[in-house]
Design an enzyme around this catalytic site. Structure first.
Site, PDB file in Angstrom:
ATOM      1  N   GLY A  32       0.855  -1.187   0.000  1.00 23.44           N
ATOM      2  CA  GLY A  32       0.000   0.000   0.000  1.00 23.44           C
ATOM      3  C   GLY A  32       0.881   1.224   0.000  1.00 23.44           C
ATOM      4  CG  ASN A  36       4.767   0.586   0.369  1.00 27.64           C
ATOM      5  OD1 ASN A  36       4.613  -0.390   1.088  1.00 27.64           O
ATOM      6  ND2 ASN A  36       4.480   0.572  -0.917  1.00 27.64           N
ATOM      7  CE1 TYR A 101      -2.864  -2.707  -5.985  1.00 29.39           C
ATOM      8  CE2 TYR A 101      -2.872  -2.571  -8.379  1.00 29.39           C
ATOM      9  CZ  TYR A 101      -2.308  -2.244  -7.163  1.00 29.39           C
ATOM     10  OH  TYR A 101      -1.189  -1.460  -7.126  1.00 29.39           O
ATOM     11  NE  ARG A 103      -7.510  -1.212  -4.720  1.00 30.66           N
ATOM     12  CZ  ARG A 103      -6.433  -0.782  -5.402  1.00 30.66           C
ATOM     13  NH1 ARG A 103      -6.469  -0.792  -6.737  1.00 30.66           N
ATOM     14  NH2 ARG A 103      -5.359  -0.375  -4.789  1.00 30.66           N
ATOM     15  N   GLY A 256       9.071   4.542  -5.842  1.00 26.93           N
ATOM     16  CA  GLY A 256       8.523   5.890  -5.713  1.00 26.93           C
ATOM     17  C   GLY A 256       8.129   6.211  -4.282  1.00 26.93           C
ATOM     18  CG  ASP A 257       5.041   4.069  -2.470  1.00 24.20           C
ATOM     19  OD1 ASP A 257       4.487   5.053  -2.994  1.00 24.20           O
ATOM     20  OD2 ASP A 257       4.602   2.907  -2.583  1.00 24.20           O
TER      21      ASP A 257
END
Length: 315
Positions: A32, A36, A101, A103, A256-257
């Protein structure tokens, strides 16, 4: 005390050992975007609180336990009757990962403005930074209202707002994404986007025009993630660029996180723009060099490890 509050969808993660259609094993973990970043900041020594919802199941227990074990405050992580969402990663080849995913109707999509208000009420003093992403408002009306409420509360409390655009094209239409993200971006102090995502934060034009528009609207710094080419930051006073740290790429998911966690750590430490970028590209490199979204993220004492020569043994 939490220096940072973030909110979003924390999910259970299955990482397949090989092609899924052939069967085989998988590693269970947590994923997530906001989770992260929360873990990355906590490993760097910052107080972080995560607001969200998980199901009354073993996967929800895993999410809660993992965040708590990593030093993230979970007092605002609610248990909902809906099940915990699942994301499946299949590394089809080095550098190419399939993401699937599961979800729909999951707990993460039940996040609401009330959850955010409860999260802020848990703290006797406001956080220094609120971190949100474009993933959460794409999950539905409730999560979108939660992000808007969080931004409103943060701004009224004098906290800085960081928006990572983090666009997920499969979750919503480009027109809805552009409308929502443009409205969020002009309320942020820090806007982070990839080169491809930046057009979703403004009315049009090239990168220079989009960045200028954000700065004119009151954004204090615009950070552009450029993948293997590094990252740039633009403020009203300066424009800086740093190349990526050279590492052997193992898994690009979560880079990126990781970058955002490093960059925000620099913001919290009061570092100048160049040093904030340097910490961001360093944490991003750690993520790329290891398997998993967050598992390889560094502690503060490990930030200098990339400067060691190959074959070094840290004793």
């Amino acid at each position: 005390m939490s220096e940072v509050v973030t909110l979003g969808e924390a999910m259970a993660c299955l990482r397949a050992d090989g092609p899924i259609n052939l069967g085989g094993g998988a590693h269970i973990s947590v994923a997530g975007a906001e989770a992260n970043v929360a873990i990355g900041l906590a490993r760097l020594g910052h107080g972080v609180s995560f607001a969200g919802a998980v199901g009354p199941d073993r996967l929800g227990d895993l999410v809660r336990r993992t965040l708590r074990a990593e030093g993230v405050a979970v007092g605002a992580l609610r248990t909902d009757p809906a099940p915990t969402g699942i994301v499946v990663f299949e590394q089809r080849m080095t550098g190419v990962t399939r993401v699937d995913y599961h979800r729909r109707a999951s707990a993460g999509g039940t996040l609401s403005a009330g959850d955010v208000e409860s999260a802020f009420a848990l703290h006797p003093s406001p956080p220094r930074v609120l971190h949100v992403t474009g993933v959460t408002p794409a999950l539905g009306p409730g999560p979108a209202q939660a992000v808007q409420a969080a931004v409103r509360l943060a701004r009224s409390a004098g906290a800085r707002v960081c928006l990572d655009v983090n666009h997920r094209a499969r979750l919503w239409s480009e027109s809805t994404a552009r409308r929502t993200l443009t409205a969020l971006a002009v309320q942020a102090d820090i806007v982070v986007a990839s080169e491809e995502e930046l057009p979703l934060t403004g009315a049009g034009g090239g990168e220079a025009e989009l960045v200028a528009g954000l700065l004119a609207a009151g954004v204090s710094e615009v950070v552009v993630k450029r993948g293997a080419a590094g990252a740039s930051v633009v403020t009203t006073r300066e424009t800086l660029h740093l190349p990526a740290r050279p590492v052997t790429a193992v898994d690009p998911i979560g880079a990126g996180d990781a970058f955002v966690a490093g960059y925000l750590s620099g913001v919290l430490d009061g570092l100048p723009a160049a040093a904030r970028l340097a910490r961001g590209v360093t944490t991003g490199a750690f993520a790329v060099a290891c398997h998993g979204d967050w598992e390889g993220l560094p502690t503060r004492s490990e930030l200098d490890m990339l400067d060691l020569p190959d074959g070094s043994a840290v004793r």
